[in-house]
Motif scaffolding. Structure first.
Motif, PDB file in Angstrom:
ATOM      1  N   GLN A 181      27.128 -68.703   8.451  1.00  0.00           N
ATOM      2  CA  GLN A 181      27.209 -68.072   7.139  1.00  0.00           C
ATOM      3  C   GLN A 181      28.648 -68.007   6.644  1.00  0.00           C
ATOM      4  OE1 GLN A 181      25.194 -64.297   7.067  1.00  0.00           O
ATOM      5  NE2 GLN A 181      24.943 -64.270   4.861  1.00  0.00           N
ATOM      6  N   LEU A 182      29.568 -68.527   7.440  1.00  0.00           N
ATOM      7  CA  LEU A 182      30.990 -68.474   7.107  1.00  0.00           C
ATOM      8  C   LEU A 182      31.462 -69.813   6.546  1.00  0.00           C
ATOM      9  CD1 LEU A 182      32.226 -66.658  10.331  1.00  0.00           C
ATOM     10  CD2 LEU A 182      32.045 -65.651   8.039  1.00  0.00           C
ATOM     11  N   ARG A 183      32.145 -69.752   5.426  1.00  0.00           N
ATOM     12  CA  ARG A 183      32.748 -70.943   4.831  1.00  0.00           C
ATOM     13  C   ARG A 183      34.068 -70.499   4.193  1.00  0.00           C
ATOM     14  NH1 ARG A 183      29.252 -72.917   0.371  1.00  0.00           N
ATOM     15  NH2 ARG A 183      30.571 -71.517  -0.826  1.00  0.00           N
ATOM     16  N   ALA A 220      26.745 -59.437   4.341  1.00  0.00           N
ATOM     17  CA  ALA A 220      26.116 -60.665   4.832  1.00  0.00           C
ATOM     18  C   ALA A 220      24.630 -60.796   4.507  1.00  0.00           C
ATOM     19  CB  ALA A 220      26.341 -60.788   6.341  1.00  0.00           C
ATOM     20  N   PRO A 221      23.813 -59.734   4.611  1.00  0.00           N
ATOM     21  CA  PRO A 221      22.380 -59.927   4.346  1.00  0.00           C
ATOM     22  C   PRO A 221      22.047 -60.291   2.906  1.00  0.00           C
ATOM     23  CG  PRO A 221      22.774 -57.902   5.599  1.00  0.00           C
ATOM     24  CD  PRO A 221      24.099 -58.371   5.103  1.00  0.00           C
ATOM     25  N   HIS A 222      23.008 -60.175   1.994  1.00  0.00           N
ATOM     26  CA  HIS A 222      22.703 -60.342   0.576  1.00  0.00           C
ATOM     27  C   HIS A 222      23.305 -61.600  -0.035  1.00  0.00           C
ATOM     28  CE1 HIS A 222      21.187 -56.323   1.006  1.00  0.00           C
ATOM     29  NE2 HIS A 222      22.376 -55.879   1.364  1.00  0.00           N
ATOM     30  N   VAL A 223      23.901 -62.454   0.781  1.00  0.00           N
ATOM     31  CA  VAL A 223      24.483 -63.698   0.277  1.00  0.00           C
ATOM     32  C   VAL A 223      24.111 -64.843   1.218  1.00  0.00           C
ATOM     33  CG1 VAL A 223      26.429 -62.574  -0.877  1.00  0.00           C
ATOM     34  CG2 VAL A 223      26.662 -63.314   1.504  1.00  0.00           C
ATOM     35  N   ASP A 224      24.262 -66.049   0.706  1.00  0.00           N
ATOM     36  CA  ASP A 224      24.069 -67.218   1.560  1.00  0.00           C
ATOM     37  C   ASP A 224      25.337 -67.534   2.345  1.00  0.00           C
ATOM     38  OD1 ASP A 224      21.297 -68.249   0.758  1.00  0.00           O
ATOM     39  OD2 ASP A 224      22.269 -67.991  -1.185  1.00  0.00           O
ATOM     40  N   TYR A 225      26.492 -67.340   1.705  1.00  0.00           N
ATOM     41  CA  TYR A 225      27.757 -67.638   2.369  1.00  0.00           C
ATOM     42  C   TYR A 225      28.776 -66.549   2.077  1.00  0.00           C
ATOM     43  CZ  TYR A 225      25.834 -72.324   2.905  1.00  0.00           C
ATOM     44  OH  TYR A 225      25.032 -73.384   3.232  1.00  0.00           O
ATOM     45  N   ALA A 228      40.279 -75.880  13.179  1.00  0.00           N
ATOM     46  CA  ALA A 228      39.890 -74.552  13.657  1.00  0.00           C
ATOM     47  C   ALA A 228      38.487 -74.196  13.178  1.00  0.00           C
ATOM     48  CB  ALA A 228      40.900 -73.515  13.184  1.00  0.00           C
ATOM     49  N   CYS A 229      38.182 -74.519  11.924  1.00  0.00           N
ATOM     50  CA  CYS A 229      36.832 -74.260  11.402  1.00  0.00           C
ATOM     51  C   CYS A 229      35.788 -75.033  12.190  1.00  0.00           C
ATOM     52  CB  CYS A 229      36.758 -74.645   9.925  1.00  0.00           C
ATOM     53  SG  CYS A 229      37.677 -73.567   8.818  1.00  0.00           S
ATOM     54  N   GLU A 230      36.084 -76.295  12.479  1.00  0.00           N
ATOM     55  CA  GLU A 230      35.131 -77.110  13.230  1.00  0.00           C
ATOM     56  C   GLU A 230      34.954 -76.581  14.646  1.00  0.00           C
ATOM     57  OE1 GLU A 230      36.639 -81.063  12.889  1.00  0.00           O
ATOM     58  OE2 GLU A 230      36.052 -81.270  10.785  1.00  0.00           O
ATOM     59  N   ASP A 231      36.034 -76.105  15.248  1.00  0.00           N
ATOM     60  CA  ASP A 231      35.946 -75.589  16.614  1.00  0.00           C
ATOM     61  C   ASP A 231      35.127 -74.300  16.681  1.00  0.00           C
ATOM     62  OD1 ASP A 231      37.451 -77.719  17.434  1.00  0.00           O
ATOM     63  OD2 ASP A 231      39.317 -76.593  17.676  1.00  0.00           O
ATOM     64  N   VAL A 232      35.222 -73.467  15.653  1.00  0.00           N
ATOM     65  CA  VAL A 232      34.458 -72.214  15.627  1.00  0.00           C
ATOM     66  C   VAL A 232      33.016 -72.466  15.198  1.00  0.00           C
ATOM     67  CG1 VAL A 232      34.283 -69.936  14.548  1.00  0.00           C
ATOM     68  CG2 VAL A 232      36.512 -70.808  15.241  1.00  0.00           C
ATOM     69  N   GLY A 233      32.796 -73.522  14.408  1.00  0.00           N
ATOM     70  CA  GLY A 233      31.440 -73.856  13.980  1.00  0.00           C
ATOM     71  C   GLY A 233      31.054 -73.294  12.633  1.00  0.00           C
ATOM     72  N   THR A 234      32.029 -73.102  11.728  1.00  0.00           N
ATOM     73  CA  THR A 234      31.696 -72.592  10.400  1.00  0.00           C
ATOM     74  C   THR A 234      30.882 -73.622   9.624  1.00  0.00           C
ATOM     75  OG1 THR A 234      33.708 -73.453   9.348  1.00  0.00           O
ATOM     76  CG2 THR A 234      33.842 -71.264  10.370  1.00  0.00           C
ATOM     77  N   ALA A 235      30.253 -73.151   8.552  1.00  0.00           N
ATOM     78  CA  ALA A 235      29.413 -74.024   7.725  1.00  0.00           C
ATOM     79  C   ALA A 235      30.251 -74.746   6.681  1.00  0.00           C
ATOM     80  CB  ALA A 235      28.315 -73.213   7.058  1.00  0.00           C
ATOM     81  N   GLY A 236      31.399 -75.253   7.107  1.00  0.00           N
ATOM     82  CA  GLY A 236      32.281 -75.969   6.205  1.00  0.00           C
ATOM     83  C   GLY A 236      33.532 -75.172   5.891  1.00  0.00           C
ATOM     84  N   TRP A 237      34.198 -75.536   4.800  1.00  0.00           N
ATOM     85  CA  TRP A 237      35.453 -74.910   4.392  1.00  0.00           C
ATOM     86  C   TRP A 237      35.733 -75.302   2.949  1.00  0.00           C
ATOM     87  CZ3 TRP A 237      37.863 -79.371   3.169  1.00  0.00           C
ATOM     88  CH2 TRP A 237      37.597 -80.502   3.954  1.00  0.00           C
ATOM     89  N   MET A 238      36.715 -74.627   2.339  1.00  0.00           N
ATOM     90  CA  MET A 238      37.126 -74.934   0.973  1.00  0.00           C
ATOM     91  C   MET A 238      38.646 -74.913   0.910  1.00  0.00           C
ATOM     92  SD  MET A 238      34.323 -72.593  -1.082  1.00  0.00           S
ATOM     93  CE  MET A 238      34.810 -71.127  -0.174  1.00  0.00           C
ATOM     94  N   LEU A 239      39.229 -75.897   0.244  1.00  0.00           N
ATOM     95  CA  LEU A 239      40.679 -75.969   0.088  1.00  0.00           C
ATOM     96  C   LEU A 239      41.079 -75.382  -1.257  1.00  0.00           C
ATOM     97  CD1 LEU A 239      41.549 -79.548   1.431  1.00  0.00           C
ATOM     98  CD2 LEU A 239      41.597 -77.365   2.664  1.00  0.00           C
ATOM     99  N   TRP A 240      42.105 -74.526  -1.221  1.00  0.00           N
ATOM    100  CA  TRP A 240      42.590 -73.891  -2.443  1.00  0.00           C
ATOM    101  C   TRP A 240      43.987 -74.404  -2.775  1.00  0.00           C
ATOM    102  CZ3 TRP A 240      40.847 -70.593  -6.191  1.00  0.00           C
ATOM    103  CH2 TRP A 240      41.802 -69.992  -7.016  1.00  0.00           C
TER     104      TRP A 240
END
Length: 623
Positions: free
Chosen positions: A540-542, A490-495, A567-579
């Protein structure tokens, strides 16, 4: 993306191979976590209670922003000395506070503090005796958001300060005055030269949208870099910088670009949240202009605001000039990257370059000395699918992948995202040879040092850095045997982007009563909440979310995809990505472009379009 997890202690993610021990382990981990959380909350509550009356004062040099040790701070006639970092921390009983700050060789500051901010802290900037200065009290902090600065209208709140120099009102205060601003996280003592836009340093506090101090904010001109601590305070040298602007950014927040001509000696900055909501673009499947237009239209008409684009997955998809990969035969252009980026930038779409790092069979076969080797045969080691990997311990491979990342950033990507930034997970792992002991310490050091070096190289380009990690990293406290320890990365990345596809967890994981593929909301909520607890924040989670069908498990449509997003919105992540490897997305699960989900109802036509059968590997819907 990574396929099912496989090591001795965790079975493959296929539903026909249940892991009956996982619910018991998950329950035990949950109980331990619950006890730890209760203890943490108790300690935090006690700490907060003790900190309510803690006053923090930091004394700095106006021109250099350097901390001033051994400065005398007199508070209601009680004298304190600043420490090596320029701080004093004292307990006060009541307001107002009469404060005088002095140091040999500097002009003293005096003032009365009638009201403090939520953080109970402020910076006092002292100017050396031999320099002429003019005090600027009741001047608000610079507003770099484009809004009108506070205090420019008659109704705007003013700093609550009392001048002790005998000059009367704050407007006529002399250089020996000090003001406190109750509505910011930093009560200010502002001094400036007659040309305040030519300061050699500046300092202040950075807060979030609610006024709370932000830790880990990066302030950089592309060469010099400072990072805020837990109190949100920073000091930055400008004397040796020839940059036109200063960048201020933190994971999960919109970046500020401050022209150096607008910087004053003391600044309070407030960052606004920014969620990145992305879809993945696989150029192997579709790379026509029609395909690009279809995805751009999806982004323009929904809440999606970003696109992840493959630039390297063994082959490099654009005309890279990195000579190592050119000579290895890896560069095989299939997309007009400059044209694609121009189109996306025209539509204000945040662009992320996905770069697969250590799963690289072309380089491994071309340069066997750079590959993971088999300690039995002496040949190149291969995983269960016959794929060769390069050796993550070798700095040569770090350097060339970083060179590729910097090249992509300079071409215009907003962010570089590393995938397969790990060690192998399947095949005969006992025969792998890396040249140094295959210990957890060496594995995690290889990953963290590679990311640290990458981030340092990318900061001058302006691009962010992210890393894809296994979904299980959110649930366990070690490196999973692959070098991915969430706390250490975590200390070495933005996300950080855990790949929490419900289909890829084993049956009964996380204590769920069945396969996680049947519980899209619960799978994401449990794993992201666990990761948030590990890191202390979800900003820092996406995560990567599932928008594909996996073999004969239940298909994923509007309800399943939307449940993961919720679920992402409820936890408060900095967004999400669909694969989806086929670039076909469930648009009915996506909110509108204006983000007004409460008033949003997908049309029948939109819903109908998502029920069509999708061809391709793992995309056929089963009825």
């Amino acid at each position: 993306m990574s396929l099912p997890f496989n090591r001795q202690t965790i079975t493959a993610a296929h539903p026909s191979r249940p892991a009956p021990w996982l619910p018991w382990i998950a329950s035990a981990l949950f109980l331990v976590g619950l006890v730890a959380a209760i203890v943490t909350l108790t300690v935090a509550a006690a700490t907060d209670a003790e900190a309510d009356d803690a006053l923090r004062v930091r004394v700095i040099d106006t021109d250099s922003a350097a901390a001033l040790a051994d400065a005398e701070v007199s508070i209601n006639d009680e004298v304190f000395s600043t420490d090596g970092d320029g701080y004093i921390r004292v307990t006060y009983s009541q307001l107002p506070l009469t404060i005088e700050v002095s140091r040999d060789g500097y002009r003293a500051q005096e003032g009365t503090i009638d009201e403090l901010s939520d953080t109970n802290g402020f910076v006092v900037a002292l100017r050396q005796d031999d320099q002429q200065s003019q005090a600027l009290t009741d001047v608000p902090a610079q507003d770099f958001t484009g809004a009108s600065p506070q205090g420019t209208t008659e109704s705007a709140p003013q700093a609550n300060a009392t001048d002790l120099t005998g000059a009367g009102t704050p407007e006529s205060a002399s250089a020996d005055s000090m003001s406190a601003t109750p509505d910011t996280a930093l009560a200010q003592a502002l001094t400036a030269t007659p040309t305040p836009n030519a300061v050699s340093a500046f300092a202040g506090t950075i807060t979030d949208e609610s006024g709370q101090p932000l830790q880990g904010v990066i302030i950089t001109d592309g060469q010099l870099t400072e990072v805020t601590g837990a109190d949100g305070l920073f000091q930055f040298q400008l004397a040796s910088s020839n940059a036109d602007s200063i960048r201020v950014f933190a994971p999960g927040y919109a970046e500020m670009n401050i022209p150096t001509s607008d910087v004053s000696a003391t600044n309070d900055l407030q960052l606004q949240p920014q969620d990145i909501r992305a879809i993945y673009y696989n150029p192997n499947i579709s790379n026509t202009q029609e395909d690009v237009d279809r995805l751009v239209n999806l982004i323009n008409t929904t809440e999606v605001n970003s696109m992840v684009i493959d630039i390297k997955e063994e082959i490099i998809f654009y005309d890279s000039q990195v000579q190592f990969f050119v000579k290895a035969g890896t560069v095989r252009p299939t997309i007009d990257l400059s044209g694609l980026l121009a189109t996306l930038q025209e539509h204000d779409i945040y662009t992320i370059a996905r770069l697969v790092v250590f799963k690289d069979s072309i380089v491994a076969d071309t340069y066997p000395e750079l590959a993971v080797t088999n300690n039995v045969t002496g040949e190149v080691w291969r995983d269960m699918n016959g794929v060769a990997w390069v050796n993550p311990m070798l700095h040569t491979l770090w350097d060339v992948n970083i060179e590729l990342a910097v090249e992509a950033a300079n071409l215009g990507f907003d962010e570089i995202q590393y995938d397969y930034v790990r060690f192998p997970t399947d095949g005969d792992l006992s025969t792998m040879e890396f040249g140094i002991p295959y210990t957890e310490e060496n594995r995690t050091l290889a990953m963290t040092k590679f990311l640290e070096q990458s981030r340092q190289a990318l900061i001058p380009t302006g691009a962010k850095l992210s890393a894809d990690v296994f979904g299980f990293t959110a649930l366990v406290p070690d490196d999973l045997g692959i070098g991915q320890d969430l706390d250490m990365l975590a200390p070495h990345v933005d996300y950080l982007s855990p790949m929490v596809y419900p289909s890829h967890f084993p049956d009964g994981a996380m204590g769920l009563n069945g396969h996680p593929n049947n519980f899209p909301y619960e799978t994401i909520e449990i794993s992201m909440r666990s990761a948030r607890d590990q890191l202390g924040s979800a900003r820092q989670l996406r995560p990567w979310l599932q928008d594909f069908d996996y073999w004969e498990m239940i298909p994923y449509g509007v309800e399943e995809v939307r449940a993961q997003i919720q679920a992402c919105e409820d936890v408060g992540t900095a967004g999400w990505m669909l694969w989806d490897p086929n670039n076909v997305y469930t648009d009915g699960a996506l909110g509108p472009d204006d983000g007004n989900l409460a008033a949003y109802q997908p049309t029948d036509a939109t819903l109908a379009s998502t029920n069509q059968a999708r061809t391709g590997s793992r995309r056929t819907r089963y009825t």
